[in-house]
Each structure stands twice: as structure tokens, then as C-alpha cells.
Design a protein around this motif. Structure first.
Motif: not given
Length: 159
Positions: A51-60, A22-28
Motif C-alpha cells: 500500500k505505501l511503497a509507491p509513497r517511499g516506504f519499505a518493510v525490511l 533505501f536512502a530517502g525511504k521510510v522503513l519498518l
């Protein structure tokens, strides 16, 4: 200094997942449970993720049974619940402990990076959330009562 990419965790399928994936992504990062008063937050977490995954976000999501036995199922049951009840598409991991001697190393690190109220490190309940920036650093900790929709602005600011 450690970053989130220095850790790994087992997915619901039992496969070890390096969080460096998940490097380079914003994570929650969230400790979850299927039978908790906050369980409906899965819906908001999924909406935020989509909504935000296409911009580099993921929930874990990290299921945890340490609070009132609210995650009693095994990985198959957890996966089925998340899929059928909330159509969860974000990564879910195997059940972990977030407090005590058996706490997963990731959760020990998260708590150390962003202690809670009055400097306490312990996780108080399910659906505690940690926001991690693109550099793998914990930037904020949110209480279980923090609704996923209310976090969108903070997440978007890091994207």
C-alpha cells in the motif's frame, strides 16, 4: 552520528546489500520467524508494504532463530516459505542474530537508538519492529504484539 544507511546486510541470495540503497525511504525493520505465533503478521507487513511503497516506504525483514528456534530453515527455505505462504515482495535478508555478542551491527544500532521497556536494549521476541524516517533515524520501536495495520498512521505521517 550513524544512520541506517551506514550499514549493510546479506540478502537471502547471499549478496551484500548496502542499506544506503533505501536512502530517502521510510522503513519498518522487523525481525521475523516462520514458525512463530506472530508469523501471520507477514500478511499485514506485506499489505502495508504494497500500500505505501509507491509513497517511499519499505518493510525490511530479518529472519532470526534466537527465540525458541522458530526460524530453523536456511535462506532458501525462508525465501520459499515467505513467497509461497505470504507472497512477500518486501526485501528479506539472511538470518541474523539480534541479541548477544553475535548480534548484527544494524540490530545493535537499532536497539541503542530506541531501547525497549525500562531502557532495556534486548529484543524480547520475533516481530519486534523499528520505524526509521527518511533521514535514516530510528523514530520508534514497537513490540511484537503491535499489528502492522495499527502502524499505518505512524508510517504515513513520515511519508
Amino acid at each position: 552520528m550513524a544512520g541506517i544507511g551506514d550499514f549493510s546486510a546479506k540478502g537471502l541470495d547471499g549478496r551484500e546489500v548496502p542499506l544506503a540503497d533505501f536512502a530517502g525511504k521510510v522503513l519498518l525493520v522487523v525481525n521475523t520467524a516462520s514458525k512463530c505465533g506472530f508469523t501471520p503478521q507477514y500478511e499485514g507487513l506485506e499489505a502495508l508494504h504494497r500500500k505505501l511503497a509507491p509513497r517511499g516506504f519499505a518493510v525490511l525483514g530479518f529472519p532470526c532463530n534466537q527465540f525458541g528456534g522458530q526460524e530453523p530453515g536456511d535462506e532458501a527455505a525462508i525465501g520459499a516459505f515467505c513467497s509461497t505462504k505470504y507472497d512477500v515482495s518486501f526485501p528479506m535478508f539472511s538470518k541474523v542474530e539480534v541479541n548477544g555478542a553475535g548480534a548484527h551491527p544494524l540490530w545493535r544500532w537499532l536497539k541503542g537508538e530506541r531501547p525497549g521497556v525500562l531502557g532495556t536494549e534486548g529484543i524480547k521476541w520475533n516481530f519486534t519492529k523499528f520505524l526509521v524516517n527518511r533521514q535514516g533515524e530510528v523514530v520508534e520501536r514497537f513490540a511484537p504484539t503491535a499489528k502492522p495495520a495499527d502502524l499505518e498512521g505512524k508510517v504515513a505521517a513520515l511519508l
